[in-house]
Every structure is written in C-alpha cells, then in structure tokens.
Write an enzyme that holds these catalytic residues in place. Structure first.
Site, PDB file in Angstrom:
ATOM      1  N   VAL A   5     -26.465   6.838 -15.276  1.00  0.00           N
ATOM      2  CA  VAL A   5     -25.971   5.613 -15.432  1.00  0.00           C
ATOM      3  C   VAL A   5     -26.612   4.399 -16.009  1.00  0.00           C
ATOM      4  O   VAL A   5     -27.696   4.105 -15.710  1.00  0.00           O
ATOM      5  CB  VAL A   5     -25.396   5.161 -14.101  1.00  0.00           C
ATOM      6  CG1 VAL A   5     -24.188   3.514 -14.952  1.00  0.00           C
ATOM      7  CG2 VAL A   5     -24.183   6.164 -13.648  1.00  0.00           C
ATOM      8  N   GLU A  37     -47.211   5.162   8.800  1.00  0.00           N
ATOM      9  CA  GLU A  37     -46.715   6.554   8.814  1.00  0.00           C
ATOM     10  C   GLU A  37     -47.314   7.597   7.947  1.00  0.00           C
ATOM     11  O   GLU A  37     -48.016   8.225   8.893  1.00  0.00           O
ATOM     12  CB  GLU A  37     -44.863   7.379   8.219  1.00  0.00           C
ATOM     13  CG  GLU A  37     -44.358   6.491   9.449  1.00  0.00           C
ATOM     14  CD  GLU A  37     -43.094   6.717   9.998  1.00  0.00           C
ATOM     15  OE1 GLU A  37     -42.298   6.236  10.614  1.00  0.00           O
ATOM     16  OE2 GLU A  37     -42.233   7.084   8.526  1.00  0.00           O
ATOM     17  N   ASP A  96     -29.660  -1.138  -0.017  1.00  0.00           N
ATOM     18  CA  ASP A  96     -30.617  -1.572  -1.052  1.00  0.00           C
ATOM     19  C   ASP A  96     -30.671  -2.371  -1.627  1.00  0.00           C
ATOM     20  O   ASP A  96     -31.334  -3.921  -2.108  1.00  0.00           O
ATOM     21  CB  ASP A  96     -31.721  -0.549  -1.133  1.00  0.00           C
ATOM     22  CG  ASP A  96     -32.440  -0.295  -0.112  1.00  0.00           C
ATOM     23  OD1 ASP A  96     -32.268  -0.321   0.965  1.00  0.00           O
ATOM     24  OD2 ASP A  96     -33.862   0.951  -0.159  1.00  0.00           O
TER      25      ASP A  96
HETATM   26  C1  FAD Z   1     -41.167   6.146   1.796  1.00  0.00           C
HETATM   27  C2  FAD Z   1     -39.763   6.078   2.532  1.00  0.00           C
HETATM   28  C3  FAD Z   1     -39.143   6.100   4.260  1.00  0.00           C
HETATM   29  C4  FAD Z   1     -38.627   5.246   4.147  1.00  0.00           C
HETATM   30  N1  FAD Z   1     -38.151   5.453   5.982  1.00  0.00           N
HETATM   31  C5  FAD Z   1     -37.512   4.887   6.386  1.00  0.00           C
HETATM   32  C6  FAD Z   1     -37.326   4.820   7.811  1.00  0.00           C
HETATM   33  O1  FAD Z   1     -37.864   4.932   8.601  1.00  0.00           O
HETATM   34  N2  FAD Z   1     -35.743   4.201   8.095  1.00  0.00           N
HETATM   35  C7  FAD Z   1     -35.147   3.143   7.740  1.00  0.00           C
HETATM   36  O2  FAD Z   1     -34.145   3.153   8.112  1.00  0.00           O
HETATM   37  N3  FAD Z   1     -34.923   3.521   5.848  1.00  0.00           N
HETATM   38  C8  FAD Z   1     -36.600   3.869   6.054  1.00  0.00           C
HETATM   39  N4  FAD Z   1     -36.976   3.777   4.673  1.00  0.00           N
HETATM   40  C9  FAD Z   1     -35.908   2.805   3.853  1.00  0.00           C
HETATM   41  C10 FAD Z   1     -34.420   3.746   3.047  1.00  0.00           C
HETATM   42  O3  FAD Z   1     -34.664   4.969   3.119  1.00  0.00           O
HETATM   43  C11 FAD Z   1     -33.221   3.059   2.429  1.00  0.00           C
HETATM   44  O4  FAD Z   1     -33.193   1.484   3.208  1.00  0.00           O
HETATM   45  C12 FAD Z   1     -32.027   3.409   2.010  1.00  0.00           C
HETATM   46  O5  FAD Z   1     -32.050   4.876   1.470  1.00  0.00           O
HETATM   47  C13 FAD Z   1     -30.825   2.831   1.297  1.00  0.00           C
HETATM   48  O6  FAD Z   1     -30.163   3.441   0.813  1.00  0.00           O
HETATM   49  P1  FAD Z   1     -29.534   2.881  -0.448  1.00  0.00           P
HETATM   50  O7  FAD Z   1     -28.055   3.980   0.108  1.00  0.00           O
HETATM   51  O8  FAD Z   1     -28.894   1.636  -1.212  1.00  0.00           O
HETATM   52  O9  FAD Z   1     -30.469   4.319  -1.779  1.00  0.00           O
HETATM   53  P2  FAD Z   1     -30.828   5.497  -1.597  1.00  0.00           P
HETATM   54  O10 FAD Z   1     -30.831   5.944  -0.288  1.00  0.00           O
HETATM   55  O11 FAD Z   1     -32.100   5.310  -2.454  1.00  0.00           O
HETATM   56  O12 FAD Z   1     -30.074   6.033  -2.601  1.00  0.00           O
HETATM   57  C14 FAD Z   1     -29.839   5.871  -4.540  1.00  0.00           C
HETATM   58  C15 FAD Z   1     -29.326   6.958  -5.073  1.00  0.00           C
HETATM   59  O13 FAD Z   1     -29.190   5.962  -6.627  1.00  0.00           O
HETATM   60  C16 FAD Z   1     -29.585   7.256  -7.505  1.00  0.00           C
HETATM   61  N5  FAD Z   1     -29.815   6.012  -8.650  1.00  0.00           N
HETATM   62  C17 FAD Z   1     -30.225   5.080  -8.814  1.00  0.00           C
HETATM   63  N6  FAD Z   1     -30.292   4.586  -9.517  1.00  0.00           N
HETATM   64  C18 FAD Z   1     -29.216   5.802 -10.286  1.00  0.00           C
HETATM   65  C19 FAD Z   1     -28.720   5.567 -12.007  1.00  0.00           C
HETATM   66  N7  FAD Z   1     -28.912   4.291 -13.193  1.00  0.00           N
HETATM   67  N8  FAD Z   1     -28.048   6.880 -12.042  1.00  0.00           N
HETATM   68  C20 FAD Z   1     -27.945   6.939 -11.810  1.00  0.00           C
HETATM   69  N9  FAD Z   1     -27.776   7.404 -10.115  1.00  0.00           N
HETATM   70  C21 FAD Z   1     -29.147   6.679  -9.593  1.00  0.00           C
HETATM   71  C22 FAD Z   1     -30.652   7.881  -7.055  1.00  0.00           C
HETATM   72  O14 FAD Z   1     -30.713   8.737  -7.205  1.00  0.00           O
HETATM   73  C23 FAD Z   1     -30.438   7.541  -5.108  1.00  0.00           C
HETATM   74  O15 FAD Z   1     -29.557   9.208  -5.237  1.00  0.00           O
HETATM   75  C24 FAD Z   1     -37.160   4.077   4.428  1.00  0.00           C
HETATM   76  C25 FAD Z   1     -37.684   4.414   2.302  1.00  0.00           C
HETATM   77  C26 FAD Z   1     -38.612   5.260   2.041  1.00  0.00           C
HETATM   78  C27 FAD Z   1     -38.959   5.247   0.430  1.00  0.00           C
END
Ligand code: FAD
Length: 427
Positions: A83, A174, A305
């Site tokens: 997007v 980690e 997030d």
């Molecule tokens: C290395 C690492 C370790 C972590 N460890 C932990 C942990 O131990 N415990 C914990 O609670 N949290 C942890 N987190 C944080 C947790 O993973 C995030 O808070 C969580 O993934 C947020 O979920 P979300 O659905 O908001 O975003 P995400 O899971 O990041 O999903 C966002 C999605 O949007 C898609 N996207 C983004 N922009 C676009 C666009 N412009 N067009 C189309 N698609 C798009 C991406 O491809 C992705 O699939 C960790 C994060 C990382 C990076």
C-alpha cells in the site's frame, strides 16, 4: 484488484501481522467483505526472528501463509500488495497492484526499524525486523567466521569476530544470549583451527539498565545471565556512528567490528496520505481514541504497533508488543460489527499480561502482573508461551522438535549460508 462489490460493507485491512490477523479472524463468518492487503504473503512471528538469525530455526517455521489462515472464511480476499498511499478524501487505498475503495479501513502496518535519522548507521548496520533481514544476518555471521579463518591480519580477524548489538531490549538481549551460546558450544567444533575464544559480543545500551520496562529484578538477573555467558554490557553509552568498520559512541568507547546489529528501537510504519503531523505522535505512531479510530476519522482505524493509544498507565501509548496488537485486533472486530449495526462501540481496555525474555538455555526472566520469576522455570514458561502464540500446528511441532533437538545436542543445525550476504558500505 479483481474484487467484486457486494451488498456487504467492505473492510480493508492493511497488514497481516498480529493485529491484522486477529481482527480478520474476528470478522470471519460475518456479513462483511474483508480485503486483507500485505506486502508479504505470510505472517511473521517476529519474537523468534533472532533464532533464525542464529541458526536455531529455519525461517519457514516462524512464517505462515496468510491465504491459509483465511482459507475457510467466506467473503475474504487477500491481495499481495504494497500500500503506497491512502486517499482519505475518496476512501480508497492506492497500491502497487491498483486501487481499491473501502467503506472501513484498518491500518495494521506495524512498525519499522528506527535509526533516529542516522543514514550512515542505517546503511551499514544489520536490522532484524523481517525474515529476509534475519537471513542476511545469519549469512553475515557465518561468512565472518569463514573470512576470519582466512585472514592473517589480526585486527581484521578480531573485527570479523566482534559483534556489537545496539539496544538492550528483549531483542538485543535474546540475540546476545544466542550468539554467546554459539561461541561456547558450536564455534570450537566448527572452527577447530580458529581461536574462537577471541569472539566478542557486546551490548551497547543508552540507559542505565537492560530490559528497561521490565522489573529491576528481571533486568539485573538478565545482566547476570549475560555476564556469565561472557557478553559485555555497556550501559549509559550511545552509539553515534558506524562506517562499516568502526563504531563510535558518545564516550571514549570505540569498537572495531564488521557487524553492528541495530536493535535500538522501532517506529510506526505510517503510510503516505495518513501521515500528517497532527495525526502522528511520539514513535511515528497514529493517534487513536479508545475505539482505535484514527484522530479525526470515524471509519478509519489503526491497531497494533502503528496505533498510539494513550492511557493513564501508558502516557506514551501502549507498548509495541504482540499482546496489545492481538487484543486491539480482537476488540476492533467486535466494535466494527457494533458500528455496522449502529450500536455503540466499547472502549478498548488493555489487559497487561506481562513481559518476558530468554537469555539462553535454562535462562529466562518473566514478569507477570503479580508474580516475577527467573531461571529455568521462567525458561519453560517462555517456551510454552511462544509455542502457544505461533500460528500453525506444523510450525509449533517443527519449533518444538528443533528446540528439543538443540537442547539435547547443544546444536543449531540451520547454520547455512544459503543466500550469501554482501555488505554495501556507505561512508
Ligand atoms: C525481533 C523482534 C522481536 C520481538 N519480540 C517480541 C516479544 O518477545 N514479545 C512481544 O510481545 N513482542 C515482540 N516483538 C514485537 C511484536 O512482534 C510487535 O509488537 C507485533 O508484531 C506488532 O504487531 P502488528 O500487527 O502491529 O505489526 P506486524 O506484526 O509488524 O505486522 C505488520 C504487517 O503489515 C505489513 N505491512 C506494513 N506496511 C505495509 C504496506 N505499506 N503495505 C502492505 N503491507 C504492509 C507487513 O508486511 C506486516 O505483515 C518483537 C519484534 C521484533 C522485531
């Protein structure tokens, strides 16, 4: 995009992460048309990315096809699309595969690595936010040891075996623990002709403790565990630059390293069209109200997030973690149905289930609301929780078997350079 218009209201979700998927599941079997857009065709379980980077797990065991998650849901469409823009005036999203009108829009685009504006660090360091990035890091770590074996230049060898991790949050901790275990258990066997005792792992943390946000006990215990594993922790030090060879800091401390891993923070992955200054707050996140509506909009929502939901307990917004994302996605599913039925929505209330981090074999720290513990029991709890939240039976089995195997054999078999990584340096 080849998606028919039906009599059902169309809900477009951007992002198949924790928030987007939990919302989609809530809307399954309802009288709505749901279109999920993601730039990847899989969901990534980010908490285990560090195990991919360090050869403990294969990448496909922490990824799951989005189409498979949605396969039994009627009125669901998935499109592999990036997007590029949100046109709020005309209620449409503009993507690299075309445009799509929406009745309701949910932004669940998550976050991206925050380099705090330092382009040189961005260009020269390694991030660990996606599976391709984790695979790059895995390749680079292994390539470094192969190169270290060949060079007769002692400084170069030390630099290749020196790993600097910026950020002492759960990701940095980690990763450092896993690297320390590789140094101890695997390198001496794999590289008998290299003095692998010279390998160094450093964590550089700008504040006065690691695992900031967890209890003092968890932070201190994690530090003790890491120190026992031989990790050097530098607190109250801020990295100021990295030219691909030398890491400079705001103190006299300087590191010569071929690998700087940037785990110092993330920022909301905002999308053009919905990124005006009045909508975006601290951490580049979209300001939302208690119903997850983006400030000033009644049909545009943000969860996970990307969303900054300020509460009394969390004045800077809910933590950027999996639990708030999952809970917001679920609650928004209920609220959207209420909205469509013209019923009042219910405000979101975050149920804080605590935080945890593992440092390595038999070592973890867990902070629950009323109970904090560390050590081997915490490690079992950490493993159980991660297996529970992984999507897919096969993934759970594969990860579980890998963990048992690695535990018994002291091994990490996925130490493979499948796709060599070549650094492009920017000075
Ligand atoms: C290395 C690492 C370790 C972590 N460890 C932990 C942990 O131990 N415990 C914990 O609670 N949290 C942890 N987190 C944080 C947790 O993973 C995030 O808070 C969580 O993934 C947020 O979920 P979300 O659905 O908001 O975003 P995400 O899971 O990041 O999903 C966002 C999605 O949007 C898609 N996207 C983004 N922009 C676009 C666009 N412009 N067009 C189309 N698609 C798009 C991406 O491809 C992705 O699939 C960790 C994060 C990382 C990076």
């Amino acid at each position: 995009m080849n998606i028919p218009r039906t009599s059902y209201p169309r809900i477009v979700i951007i992002g198949g992460g924790f928030a987007g998927i939990s919302l989609a599941k809530k809307l399954s079997k309802q009288e709505v048309q749901v279109v999920l857009l993601d730039k990847h065709n899989y969901h990534t379980f980010q908490p285990l990315l560090y195990q991919v980077s360090t050869g403990g797990l294969e990448p496909d065991s922490i990824a799951y096809p989005i189409r498979k998650i949605l396969k039994d849901f009627p009125n669901f469409y998935f499109r592999l699309a990036h997007v590029d823009e949100i046109d709020t005036l005309n209620s449409r999203v503009i993507t690299d595969i075309g445009e799509l009108k929406f009745d309701y829009l949910v932004i669940a685009s998550g976050s991206k690595t925050n380099y705090f504006g330092n382009e040189t660090i961005k260009a020269n360091s390694m991030a660990m936010k996606t599976i391709p990035q984790s695979l790059n890091l895995r390749s680079l770590i292994l390539e470094n040891f192969e190169e270290a074996l060949l060079t007769s230049d002692l400084n170069e060898r030390n630099s290749l075996m020196n790993f600097v991790i910026v950020g002492g949050g759960p990701t940095g901790v980690e990763l450092a623990g896993a690297l320390a275990e590789i140094k101890k258990g695997i390198l001496p066997k794999d590289y008998p002709d290299l003095d692998t005792r010279l390998a160094q792992i450093h964590i550089v943390q700008s504040s006065d403790c690691i695992l900031k946000g967890m209890s003092d006990k968890a932070s201190q215990k994690a530090e003790d565990f890491l120190e026992k594993l031989g990790v050097n922790i530098w607190k109250n030090v801020r990295v100021t630059n990295y030219d691909g060879k030398t890491v400079t800091t705001n103190t006299d401390l300087v590191f010569e390293t071929a690998t700087l891993i940037w785990a110092a923070g993330v920022m909301g992955a905002t999308i053009k069209g919905l990124d005006a200054a009045e909508l975006v707050t601290r951490g580049n996140r979209l300001l939302v109200n208690e119903f997850n509506q983006v400030k000033g909009f009644s049909t545009i929502f943000a969860v996970g997030d990307i969303a900054c939901l300020v509460t009394e307990e969390f004045p800077d917004g809910l933590p950027m973690m999996a639990q708030p994302a999952i809970q917001q996605g679920e609650q928004l599913g209920d609220n959207m149905l209420r909205l469509i039925e013209e019923k009042p929505m219910k405000p979101f209330v975050y149920k804080d289930k605590g935080a945890m981090a593992t440092i390595g074999r038999n070592k973890a720290v867990v902070d629950l609301k009323h109970f904090k513990f560390q050590g081997i029991f915490a490690w079992y709890v950490w493993m159980y929780v991660h297996l529970f939240f992984l999507i897919g039976f096969r993934n759970r089995m594969v990860v579980f078997i890998n963990w048992v195997y690695n535990y018994i054999r002291f091994d990490r078999e996925a130490r493979l350079i499948i796709r060599p990584y070549k650094k492009k340096l920017k000075r």
